[in-house]
Design an enzyme around this catalytic site. Structure first.
Site, short mmCIF file in Angstrom:
data_model
loop_
_atom_site.label_atom_id
_atom_site.label_comp_id
_atom_site.label_asym_id
_atom_site.label_seq_id
_atom_site.Cartn_x
_atom_site.Cartn_y
_atom_site.Cartn_z
N TRP A 55 0.86 -1.18 0.00
CA TRP A 55 0.00 0.00 0.00
C TRP A 55 0.90 1.23 0.00
O TRP A 55 1.84 1.34 0.78
CB TRP A 55 -0.88 -0.04 1.25
CG TRP A 55 -1.81 1.11 1.42
CD1 TRP A 55 -2.68 1.62 0.50
CD2 TRP A 55 -1.98 1.89 2.61
NE1 TRP A 55 -3.38 2.67 1.06
CE2 TRP A 55 -2.97 2.86 2.33
CE3 TRP A 55 -1.40 1.86 3.87
CZ2 TRP A 55 -3.39 3.79 3.28
CZ3 TRP A 55 -1.82 2.77 4.82
CH2 TRP A 55 -2.80 3.73 4.52
N ASP B 197 -1.03 -5.10 9.50
CA ASP B 197 -2.01 -4.14 9.01
C ASP B 197 -3.24 -4.95 8.62
O ASP B 197 -3.21 -5.74 7.67
CB ASP B 197 -1.45 -3.38 7.80
CG ASP B 197 -2.36 -2.25 7.35
OD1 ASP B 197 -3.51 -2.16 7.83
OD2 ASP B 197 -1.95 -1.45 6.48
N LYS C 258 -13.60 -0.60 5.62
CA LYS C 258 -14.12 -1.52 4.62
C LYS C 258 -15.20 -2.42 5.18
O LYS C 258 -16.29 -2.53 4.64
CB LYS C 258 -12.99 -2.37 4.03
CG LYS C 258 -12.27 -1.75 2.86
CD LYS C 258 -11.34 -0.63 3.28
CE LYS C 258 -10.52 -0.10 2.11
NZ LYS C 258 -9.59 0.95 2.52
#
Length: 407
Positions: free
Chosen positions: A135, A217, A253
């Site tokens: 990311w 993460d 999300k």
């Protein structure tokens, strides 16, 4: 007039995904497609507020006992406790022994930043490792938090369009002791390619041997597979192996709470006697950064996770979201193979989560935007949420034309 103090400020580079969103919004082409943004979309291509979120918001709005007072610096305990239990499992030894705790932060990014600053400034960590690719914000967050150097470990194999586990392990073996290793708990961003459980065990073996520190993460627990336990397996396995670790959780999300900035930073220690000191230092970091977190999104998540009826309803929602993405993966692969698009497209369905690393190169990705008005990152990453039953054939035809004509 005196020279402005701001005269020497240089123009920073645009942030690609947000620039893409603006370009998409400005595009008047009727069949344009947005595959850049990392946010869930319905079959109609529209944002979705989860019904359980709507229902809980109404309950909270009608609760006259709630007010707008500040939360504690480390956040809403009902939220962080439930979030940590969701990640580690309620029966986790670390929780039972009171050597794990959560800190409410500003979504996943804020959790990463608080954790990174603690590691760099309090523990004196110097090096952090991130996957190649990862990311795009990982490097910026950890560098700004005070680390001396960021280094890559091999992850994605262009030739196999899968995990380069040998390169991954070799790079870990070369890492200095006490280096911080950023690991994606599930649904690796941007590749969608995760280690198998056996590969996770190999990774843990090397990290334990080399005395490396895991920083997970976790942005997609439940969203990736529809199964909360499956998506947190890697974190729970590392805890079971006796690792001390940090894990940044995002609820953007899996709850659809993108703009509420709901996150949790979980600490797992091997000795409960150190918990007060750690909490005190994290308190000072947060105080000097944003003072305390917002309450609305955290109250929604806490209400759902602590209420069996709403918890079950939410788990149905994450199964709905994950299954739609899985269906679109199959539909895109089927369409590409039906068109006899050059190459092997099995990686589309082998990958998991929101993103797919298509294998398109920079020139091909730019061609997709310019010729077909299909907005995607230059790396070839697409958001599977933007693929719908109504546009999947068009996307497949565009990829076919691009692969055929742009080398």
């Amino acid at each position: 007039m005196a020279k402005s103090r701001f005269a020497d400020v240089t123009l920073g580079p645009p942030i690609e995904v947000f620039a893409l969103n603006k370009a998409f919004a400005d595009d008047t082409f009727e069949n344009k497609v947005s595959l850049g943004v990392g946010a869930y979309r319905t079959d109609k291509g529209q944002p979705w507020v989860l019904p359980v979120v709507r229902e809980v918001e109404k309950i909270l709005a009608a609760d006259e006992t709630l007010n707008k007072e500040y939360l504690p610096i480390l956040g809403l305990d009902a939220f962080s406790s439930a979030a940590t239990a969701m990640l580690l499992g309620k029966d986790s030894a670390a929780l039972v022994e009171n050597r794990a705790f959560g800190v409410q932060s500003l979504s996943g990014t804020g959790s990463l930043r608080v954790g990174a600053e603690f590691l760099a400034r309090v523990l004196g960590s110097k090096y952090f490792y991130y996957s190649k690719p990862t990311w795009e914000n990982h490097r910026l967050v950890f560098t700004n938090a005070g680390f001396e150097e960021g280094r890559e470990y091999r992850y994605w194999s262009e030739s196999t369009r899968g995990l380069d586990i040998e390169g991954f392990l070799e790079d870990l073996r070369k890492a200095p002791e006490n280096s911080i290793i950023i690991l994606h708990a599930c649904a690796h961003n941007p590749t969608g390619c995760d280690p198998t459980q056996d590969q996770w065990k190999q990774i843990a073996d090397v990290m334990q041997e080399r005395k490396l520190f895991p920083f997970f993460d976790s942005a997609y627990q439940g969203f990736a597979s529809g199964d909360l336990e499956k998506d947190s397996w890697a974190v729970r396995y590392f805890v079971s192996r006796g690792f001390e670790l940090l894990c940044a959780q995002s609820f953007a999300k899996n709850f659809g709470l993108y703009n509420e900035r709901v996150g949790n930073l979980t600490f797992v220690l091997n000795d409960t006697s150190y918990v007060p000191q750690v909490k005190s230092q994290v308190t000072l970091i947060v105080r000097g950064m944003y003072s305390n977190p917002p309450s609305h999104g955290a109250r929604i998540v806490a209400y759902v996770l602590n209420n069996p009826k709403f918890y079950d309803q939410w788990k149905e929602h994450i199964r709905t979201m994950s299954s739609r993405i899985i269906e679109m993966r199959k539909a895109l692969r089927d369409a590409l193979e039906r068109l006899s698009t050059p190459g092997d497209w099995s990686h589309i369905t082998a990958q998991i989560g929101m993103f797919s690393y298509t294998g398109l190169n920079t020139a091909q990705s730019e061609h997709m935007i310019k010729k077909h008005h299909i907005y995607m990152l230059r790396s070839g990453r697409i958001s599977m949420c933007g693929v719908t039953p109504s546009n999947v054939e068009y996307v497949a035809q565009a990829i076919h034309e691009t692969i055929t004509n742009v080398k």
